[in-house]
Each structure stands twice: as C-alpha cells, then as structure tokens.
Design an enzyme around this catalytic site. Structure first.
Site, mmCIF file in Angstrom:
data_model
loop_
_atom_site.group_PDB
_atom_site.id
_atom_site.type_symbol
_atom_site.label_atom_id
_atom_site.label_comp_id
_atom_site.label_asym_id
_atom_site.label_seq_id
_atom_site.Cartn_x
_atom_site.Cartn_y
_atom_site.Cartn_z
ATOM 1 N N SER A 182 2.164 -63.673 -14.759
ATOM 2 C CA SER A 182 3.588 -63.442 -14.651
ATOM 3 C C SER A 182 4.284 -63.141 -15.975
ATOM 4 C CB SER A 182 4.248 -64.658 -14.004
ATOM 5 O OG SER A 182 4.169 -65.792 -14.851
ATOM 6 N N LYS A 229 10.109 -65.819 -22.824
ATOM 7 C CA LYS A 229 10.010 -65.568 -21.380
ATOM 8 C C LYS A 229 11.266 -66.085 -20.684
ATOM 9 C CE LYS A 229 6.748 -66.141 -17.483
ATOM 10 N NZ LYS A 229 5.461 -66.714 -17.056
ATOM 11 N N SER A 251 -1.027 -67.001 -16.057
ATOM 12 C CA SER A 251 0.127 -66.165 -16.371
ATOM 13 C C SER A 251 0.344 -65.841 -17.845
ATOM 14 C CB SER A 251 1.408 -66.802 -15.823
ATOM 15 O OG SER A 251 1.506 -66.563 -14.442
#
Lengths: 94, 486, 488
Positions: free
Chosen positions: C154, C79, C178
């Site tokens: 997210s 990420k 997330s």
C-alpha cells in the site's frame, strides 16, 4: 461454510454499510471465494495450539495516574461535520 | 395464579465509576460537571491513529473491589473490544473485558429482615465509560421524541468496574440491601465516590419470575441504567407485577431491554433501539495482557480496611449491639469509626449507640450536619451516657442536655451543674415532698383508696412539679405507692 | 548529479559542510517533485509551505552547528496514514478528505525533532488495503520504472517518491508487505521493523497487531539513518517495546563472515517468475561469496499465512474502521436517523476493497463464526511464529524473494481480489510472526523492472538485517540504477 446473500446482508447491517442488491450479489461471490481460500486453514490440526494474539510477549503496561492537558473545545470540535453549542450534533436516535 | 405463587429471580449489574484522577486510557481528568467536550484528547475522542495506555491506578482499584467482594483475582486477564455503534461511543467499540475478567467468583453478604443472605458475585471487570448524549429538540427532550442529539465526550473513557451478581436476589428488598451493602463497601475501600446524582453508580436489573418451587428460570427482561436505589426497587416491583400479569393472561414475557420511566412510574420497552446484539468481542490488540504479580495482589488485600461486614460482626460481639444497630452504625465507615471511639469511653456502649442513632442522627439530619461539623467529640457524648446511667438526671433532662451539647458543644456535666439539674435521689427529701403533695390532694388519695389506681400518675406529676423536675421519678413512684399502701 | 538525486548520507554531509542550505535543497527538491508529479502522482498533499518553514528552522540549526542529525534539513515524504498536526491526513480515503489531526504521530514528532523536512503526504491504497495503490480514492500512482505499471502498495507513493527522487526518503507502513512489496517494485530499500520497534501512535490503524512503520530509502545506509531516528520505546504505545536501540550505522558495517543464512524451500514454489528466481539465487550466491554460510531451512506453516492473514487483518480492520461514522470527523452523508446516517456515510466514504475487508472481518468475528475463523487464525499464527523461532535457532537471517513477480500493469489484478492478495505471499508471514524484514534491489527484469530481495531477521535484530543488506548492496550496484519515467 457457504456464504449466502442473507449472511452478506446481515454483515452489512452489522457493519453499518448500506448495500445495493448488485453489491450483495457481488460480495456474496467474492467473499465466498476468499472464505473458501481461508478455509484451507482447516487442514491444520490446531487442537492443542494456544492462540497467539500479540506477536510480542508483553504484559502489564501501565501508566501513572497523572493528569495531562486535554484539547481545547474548539480543537475537539474542529473536524466535526456538524456541531452545536459545544457538542457534536447527530440525527435522532430512535 | 395468585401473585404470591410467583418467585422473582433477580440479578444486578452495577457500573461503578472509579475515582482515579485520569481516564482509563489517557491523561484527561475525570472531573464531573465541566463544560461539554473540554476534558477530551485525541485518545478519548477516538481520533484515528490514537492508542490506549492503561491507567495503573484503575487496575489497583479494580483489584481492591475484587478483594472486597471475595473474588478470585485472575492470574491472567486481558482487555477485549465490544463492538457496537452508538454516538456516545467514539471508537464504535468499548474496551471492556469478555472471557478473562480481572475478578470473578466472589460473594457479598447482605442483611435483610429475614437475616443474613449470601449473594454470589459472578465477576467484576474493568471497562471504559461512554460519553453523554443530550436528546434535544422535539417536545420533551426525551430520547423517543427528540429531533436530534448532542454528544459530549467528557465522560467517555472514565474507568468503570462492572460488578455482576448471580441471579440470587429474590425480592426488591434484597436488591436494595445488596446495593446498599455494595455502595458501603465501595466507599469503605475508597475507590469511588458513589455519587448517584452524578451517575458514578448505575445499575441494570435482570428480572424474571417463575412459579415457586420450580427450578427453571423464566424469560428475563433487563431494566437499564438506573441511578437511584429507590428507582431500582420501584422498577423491580413494577416489573415483577407486570410479568405476572403477562403470564396470567397466558402470554409470554419477551426478552428485551426496558427503561424505568420516573414520571410514569413504569418500565417501558426500548425495542426501537434493539436489534440482534452481536458484539463481536475480540482481544484488544492495542493493549497487552494483565498478569499481576501475586505478591502485589496480596499486598492490596492486606492493605484493605476492615470492611462493613466484619465491622458489623465485631460491633455485635464487642459492644453487645443487635445486628440491626450494628448494621446502621457500620453502613458508613466514618460513622463506624466515630462510634467505636465513643463506645470504648463508656461502660454502656449500647446506650451510646442509641444516642448516636437516635437524637444525634435526627439533629444531624435536621440541621444538615455531617460528622466533621459536630461541635463535640465522643468523650462528651459518653459523659452524657454515664451521667444518665448514674441516675443524676432523668431522660427528659437528658434531651435538654444533649441539645446544649449538640448546639453549643457544652460538656454535659457543666450543663447539669449550671442548670442545677442534678436529680434528687435522697429518699428523705422525696418523702417530704410526697407528704406535702398527699396532704394537699386528699380527694385524690380517697380516689386511690377506692380502687382508682390510675391516679398515681397525677400524684407523681405533682411531686415532679413541686421538685422542679429534679426528683428521681422512679423513686417518687415507689415512695407514693409505699405511703398510700401502708 | 542533481542535488535531489543524492542519498540522505550524501546530502547530509553537504548540508553539514554548508555546501547547500536546507532552504535551497528543499526548493530544488520541490521543483523536481512538482516537475515529475504529473507523471508519477506520488503525493495526495504537497506541503510546500510547511517544508520551507521547516527548512528555514533547519538552516538555523545547521548554522549553529549544534543538535544536528543526519536528517536535519533533509526533505522526506510521509505516508498519508501518519497523523500530521494541522495537515490533511486522508488515508487515501474519501472518508477522511479534509481531516486535519490536532496531533502528530510519534514518528512525525521524532522526524521533526531531528530537523527533517516534510515535502508531502504520499499516496497509498485506501486505509493501506491493497498491493498496488490502485484503491486510493484520489489518484493512481505510477511506477517510475514504467509508468504503465503499478508502484506496488500500500505504500506506493512512499516508494515512487523515493524512486523518482521527489524525496530523499519516506516513511511507509507495512501490515502484510506494504513497505517491502512497493520497495521491491520501485527498486528501493524498505524495512519493516520488528513489531514494537517503532511506535504506532498516530499511525491510522489498519490491523493493529500487524502494522509497523518503517523507512523507505535509496540505500541501506539511509535506512539505518532513518531507523536511528524513528526506532525506540514510546509510552503512548502500549505495544512499543522497551528494548535498547543500537546505532544502526555502526551495526550495518560489521562483517558478515560466518553469518548463517537460511533459505526456506517454501519460498521458491514452482511456477514462480524465472527472472525473480534467478535474481534471488544470484543474490544468495553473492552473499555466500562475501563469507556467509547458506543453509536450506523450512517454514512449514508459511503456506497458511495468507489464509490466517485474511482473517486476522480484516477482523481487526472491521473494528478499527468502525469509528468512521460521520459524527466527530470526516465525511457525513445526512440521514433521517442515526442508523441511516451511519450506513449512508460509510457506504459513500469507503471504497470497494475497504468495504470487502470490513465485511469479511465482521463476518469472521460474528456470532457463531469466531471459533472457526478468528480463533483458528490465532492458533495458526502461533504455528507460524514457532516456525520462525525454530528457524532462528539455526540461522541468523532468512533470505527469500520479496515478491513473486516484478511490477504489473494497472487493472491487471483488480478484478479478482485473491490474485491481488497473492502479491503478499512472501511478505505476510513476517507480519504474522512480528519479525523484522527488509527488501532491497537485487536485479532488473528484461523489461527493466526492479526485483527485490527480502532479508528476514530475529526480533529486534534489525542490526544484523542491515549488516547483511549493506554487505550485499556494497558489492553490487543495483541501488544506483535510476528509473527513466518511461511509458512502455
């Protein structure tokens, strides 16, 4: 607590965010809605509840006072938008 | 209103850099004066993703400061974020302490001409220092006229203890005495080098004035970031007069931050930088609470050295010193230790103290020497004191002997011997010289008989000259008087 | 089956058996990644050079046969809020375009030490603020199950890249859901570990007291394998717990006979998507049939968790994001003086959702409002934590739906921030309490969109979570379903 446009302007200034008049109007409405939702918490009686800042019950995490390598000056400045003679350069403060 | 009718109310905030090897939250060194941005790592540069880890030594030093200022050491303490934007602050928040400071509720006793006074210490908390800005371009390189600034984060993250006094200080002299006493303590407990030039001790002064006899505080101003006790004193004096002037004109003092301008010798408003302070303090989520083991806290207390105040009191009792002398001799830990060793080697510790504070201090200052540079030890200086007390040499000779001792390290007894200085205290020998001098100066004798008592000094001088300075001056005086009056 | 379609545990044994080299595997994965990337858009940065260099190193290790881990030579996605030395790390924000950290996050160091391969930095909501990855400054990541739907957020890119076989697994971060919500929406496994289980050092902070890094994988065993590498104490993170890490692949395989499962009634509100309710209830029945006991429980304060979260997270964020001021790194927009430079830079560098949360948090912490908002939320936080403590006196794990609905269409929830916030209604209280939770696939909707099951555990008891998840997974085949990259 109703949120006013003045509040939003004050907060934007504190947070160093330039905002247009349209943004102020939009944020006043949106943040007002969110705050309205948040104020649901007011229904809970928390008079005798201790605040909880950390999910874990931890204390006294200390480090030895031993020197570790720093970055080189070039590494420190490598991402700087504007640098001059080993420093980060910023516009005038006053 | 006459100036004397105003009473100043002063509180001081002292920022003391701790002499840890590394910064508060990372392993970068704390050395002063290195090239810009060379003592910086991702943590103290505030790079995204970095996290602080508390330096245990800094906590230890902060607790020692708390103990030495008679504070309560918090059973629960935590770090908080103080949020504000300034280019010397890499994270745009300073990790500090808000409502749970490590130390609180202490005091510090100061000595002024009026005597001893107790100044309250509100709190002494731990926080990180900011970086340094150089204000460049423009005419003078000063903040208000520079075109741009340059940021160096070498200092950013060095541990500080902020020591906040109660508004108990009533004059610039008291402020000076407070700072002197505080610096002395910090040096005694060895937690800071207190180097003012390098900014390791910095002071903000909150100053207000009120009509004498009233209780309510006036509006205060804060004079920021002074790194000299002299400036603090001057700035407070200036600010008191300035505020009195404002009030006398029927105007109001504005609550604001001011800066002491060293070149113009006045305080100046910093209002251009100001806006409503709203620091939005909240608990630092990246650090965990400090809940110290009472045994550890107690251990740090027990390990503290004797502090200046206690030492001063003991010197007064043990060595019969005046509070002033005891204060001078305990102002620096090394000096106090040096003195005490010598004071125990002589029957006249007060005499020993006089030499230390008088000729010795003067020579050290003149020759820019420190205690460790001295060519002699306490035993030799004690020897000099004892020789003087035995009446072997006079005070003029003593000064000469001391210089030999200071410059060459020669023992006083040897100097006296090698220079044949031993004082003549034999009455018969002195009487012989006196007789000779009186015979040679009949006119002077007549003057004396005629009532001119003052000429006796001339005769004493002649006798001393004739004895090459060795005669005991007190005895010479007595014998001359005896002869003339008989 | 193509190589890149395998799981980590499958490909690890191929690598170990030298059926394939890491360079071959990395090239094959990279080729597939690039082929589907125009459709899915999982990555902000594809790190092909880094990956091939790491693969060459991994092959040396594999050849020597020593110091091998199940991740040695395996391509993974990272990420884009985890700092990677010398590799652009943007947080999906214009603010950090071109920012190259001079250091690695601890989890990245651990993956490197294990010999894993980084194929790229995955897309996300800007600064992890969002539940659809739509707030990214760079691109819109698509849900591989239906390209007109969001992947969740997210960690949307970290979910889509695993779902679309662009990587064997990925790291995400979870502040209010997330990891779990996008895992549920993309039909993969996602674990948010206990707060303090995985080091946050190098994770660009959104809300420091809620953020945790965790694995996103194709199945439960892969999740356990990644946890074995990333979990554990780190002296660079003061909030990292010094608690022993078990071998999760061993824990995972233990029996769930007699396991006490709690079903909180608050997590099945009226009006919830019936397909989600149905799938969750079936999964609970399945767990029961595998020998666990099911008890109804109550987490009475959970209805207040979203409100508390939207004070705590934005407040911390307003402070964490203050450092983006145009001085030391990232975007700078020139100004006449410092304040103007700050305000223009931050106005230009942050997107609307980030600004909204900064303003909300700034307001909640500002003079006069702290007690009513921030302090109140900290007290509610304790009540929520106590709910979990009490529940875990009675049960070993808690089972709920992960998200109230399957994936939604782009733009469907962007007009009203509150509707987007409700996406996290079942995941948020877990971050507030700091307990671990995992999402794994438990069904497909009529329109072929994945449905996730959330299993919540006691602090530092990820082993039991994985055990329950593994037992369920092994008795179903949801985890074997593959998306078709279709457009609806």
């Amino acid at each position: 607590m109703a949120l006013s446009e003045k509040d939003v302007q004050y907060v934007a200034k504190l947070a160093r965010l330039e905002v247009t008049e349209q943004e102020v109007a939009k944020y006043t409405q949106q943040l007002g809605n969110i705050l309205g939702y948040i104020e649901e918490m007011g229904k809970l009686d928390t008079a005798n509840v201790e605040p909880l800042t950390h999910p874990l019950d931890m204390k006294n995490v200390f480090r030895e006072d031993v020197v570790k390598p720093s970055l080189t000056q070039a590494e420190v400045l490598s991402n700087g938008p504007e640098v001059q003679s080993g420093h980060f350069k910023v516009p005038k403060i006053m | 209103m006459p100036f004397e009718d105003y009473e100043p109310v002063i509180g001081l905030e002292v920022h003391c850099e701790l002499k840890t090897a590394t910064k508060l939250f990372c392993g970068c060194p704390t050395t002063f004066g290195n090239e810009a941005n060379t003592q910086v790592c991702p943590v103290c540069l505030g790079l995204p993703g970095t996290l602080p880890v508390m330096n245990g030594k800094a906590v230890e030093f902060a607790v020692k400061i708390g103990h030495s200022l008679n504070c309560t050491i918090a059973s629960y303490s935590k770090m908080d974020r103080k949020n504000y934007y300034y280019p010397d602050l890499p994270k745009a928040y300073q990790v500090s302490q808000y409502d749970k400071p490590l130390n609180y509720g202490g005091y510090l006793d100061i000595v002024t001409k009026e005597g001893t006074k107790r100044i309250g210490v509100t709190r002494a908390h731990l926080e990180e220092d900011a970086g340094k800005l150089v204000h460049a371009g423009g005419k003078s390189g000063r903040l208000d006229s520079s075109d741009y600034s340059l940021a160096d984060y070498n200092r950013g993250g060095i541990p500080l203890v902020e020591i906040v006094s109660e508004p108990d200080i009533r004059s610039s002299d008291e402020a000076h005495a407070y700072l002197t006493a505080l610096k002395s303590i910090l040096l005694y407990i060895d937690v800071s080098d207190c180097n003012m030039e390098e900014g390791s001790l910095r002071c903000d002064a909150n100053v207000s004035i009120r009509k004498k006899g009233t209780e309510k505080f006036g509006t205060r101003t804060e004079i920021k970031n002074m790194n000299s006790f002299k400036f603090v004193k001057q700035a407070i004096e200036y600010e008191i007069k300035r505020q009195a002037g404002v009030l006398d004109k029927g105007e109001r003092v504005i609550q604001e931050s001011r800066l002491w301008d060293v070149t113009e010798n006045k305080t100046k408003s910093m209002r251009s930088k100001e806006e409503a302070h709203d620091y939005r303090y909240f608990p630092e989520p990246d650090l965990v609470p400090i809940i110290l083991d009472p045994a550890y806290v107690q251990k740090l207390k027990v390990e503290l050295p004797e502090l200046p105040g206690a030492k001063r009191a003991r010197f007064e009792t043990d060595f019969g010193l005046t509070p002033y002398d005891a204060g001078v001799l305990t102002s620096e830990q090394e000096l106090g230790k040096w003195f005490e060793v010598g004071a125990k080697l002589t029957k006249n510790p007060k005499g020993f103290a006089n030499w230390v504070m008088g000729d010795m201090a003067a020579q050290m200052k003149e020759q820019e020497k420190e205690l460790k540079d001295l060519k002699f030890d306490q035993k030799k200086l004690a020897e000099l004191v004892d020789i003087i007390d035995a009446g072997t040499i006079n005070s003029k000779q003593a000064k000469e002997v001391f210089l030999e001792l200071f410059n060459e390290g020669v023992s006083p007894a040897e100097v006296v011997k090698s220079k044949g200085m031993a004082q003549v205290s034999d009455p018969k020998a002195i009487e012989a010289v006196v007789g000779k001098v009186l015979d040679e100066n009949p006119n002077v004798v007549v003057d004396y008989m005629g009532g001119k008592q003052g000429v006796i000094g001339f005769l004493v001088g002649k006798v001393m000259q004739a004895s090459q300075g060795k005669a005991n001056p007190k005895m010479v005086n007595e014998i001359i008087k005896k002869k003339l009056d008989s | 089956m193509e190589l890149y379609q395998k799981t980590i545990h499958e490909i690890a044994s191929d690598l170990k058996a030298k059926k394939v080299s890491s360079v071959e595997l990395t090239k094959a994965t990279m080729a597939h990644l690039k082929a589907v990337e125009p459709k899915v858009q999982s990555f902000i940065t594809v790190t092909e050079e880094v990956a091939l260099a790491q693969a060459a190193e991994a092959d040396k290790r594999l050849a020597s046969g020593s110091n091998l881990t199940p991740l040695t030579g395996v391509p993974l996605g990272i990420k884009d809020l985890l700092c990677t030395k010398g590799v652009q790390t943007t947080c999906a924000s214009k603010m950090l375009e071109g920012f190259k950290p001079p250091y690695n996050a601890t989890v990245v160091e651990r993956l490197n030490a294990a010999g894993a391969i980084m194929v790229g930095k995955t897309n996300m909501d800007e600064f992890a603020m969002g539940s659809s990855t739509e707030t990214s400054y760079y691109q819109k990541t698509k849900n591989p199950w239906n390209l007109s739907c969001v992947p969740g957020g997210s960690s949307g890119g970290s979910a889509s890249c695993v779902s679309a076989d662009q990587a064997f697994g990925s790291l995400g971060s979870d502040t209010g859901g997330s990891i779990r919500q996008p895992a549920a929406l993309c039909g993969i496994v996602g674990l948010k570990p206990t707060y303090g289980r995985v080091s946050r050092y190098g994770l660009i902070a959104f809300a420091s007291s809620l953020d945790q890094i965790g694995p996103m994988t194709k199945d439960v065993e892969d999740c356990a394998l990644m946890m074995n590498v990333i979990a554990g104490h780190d002296e660079k993170d003061s909030t990292s717990a010094n608690v022993a890490v078990p071998d999760y692949t061993v824990e995972m395989k233990k029996s769930i006979k007699g396991l006490k499962i709690g079903i909180p009634k608050e997590f099945f509100p009226e009006g919830m998507n019936p397909e989600v309710t149905e799938a969750t209830k079936k999964a609970i029945e399945q767990l029961k049939s595998l020998g666990s006991e099911v008890h109804e429980i109550s987490l009475p304060h959970s209805p207040y968790s979203l409100a508390a979260y939207y004070v705590l997270a934005p407040s911390e964020a307003s402070s964490n994001l203050a450092r983006y001021d145009g001085v030391r790194y990232g975007l700078r927009v020139p100004g006449e003086n410092i304040v103007e430079m700050y305000s223009k830079t931050r106005a230009a560098g942050f997107g609307p959702e980030v600004k909204r949360r900064i303003m909300l948090g700034t307001y909640a912490l500002s003079s006069g409002y702290y007690d009513a908002y921030y302090l109140k939320a900290l007290k509610v936080r304790r009540l929520i934590k106590q709910d979990y403590d009490q529940a875990f006196e009675k049960v070993d794990v808690i089972v709920t739906p992960t998200v109230p609905n399957p994936a939604f269409k782009f733009g469907e929830k962007t007009d009203n921030p509150l509707t987007m916030y409700l996406e996290d209604i079942f995941t948020i209280s877990i971050n507030i309490a700091g307990v671990p939770a995992l999402s794994l696939p438990c069904g497909l909707s009529k329109t072929d969109l994945p449905i996730g099951l959330q299993i919540i555990g006691k602090p530092f008891d990820e082993g039991t979570l994985l055990k329950a998840a593994y037992a369920y997974e092994q008795s179903t085949d949801w985890h074997r379903r593959k998306p078709t990259l279709k457009e609806s």
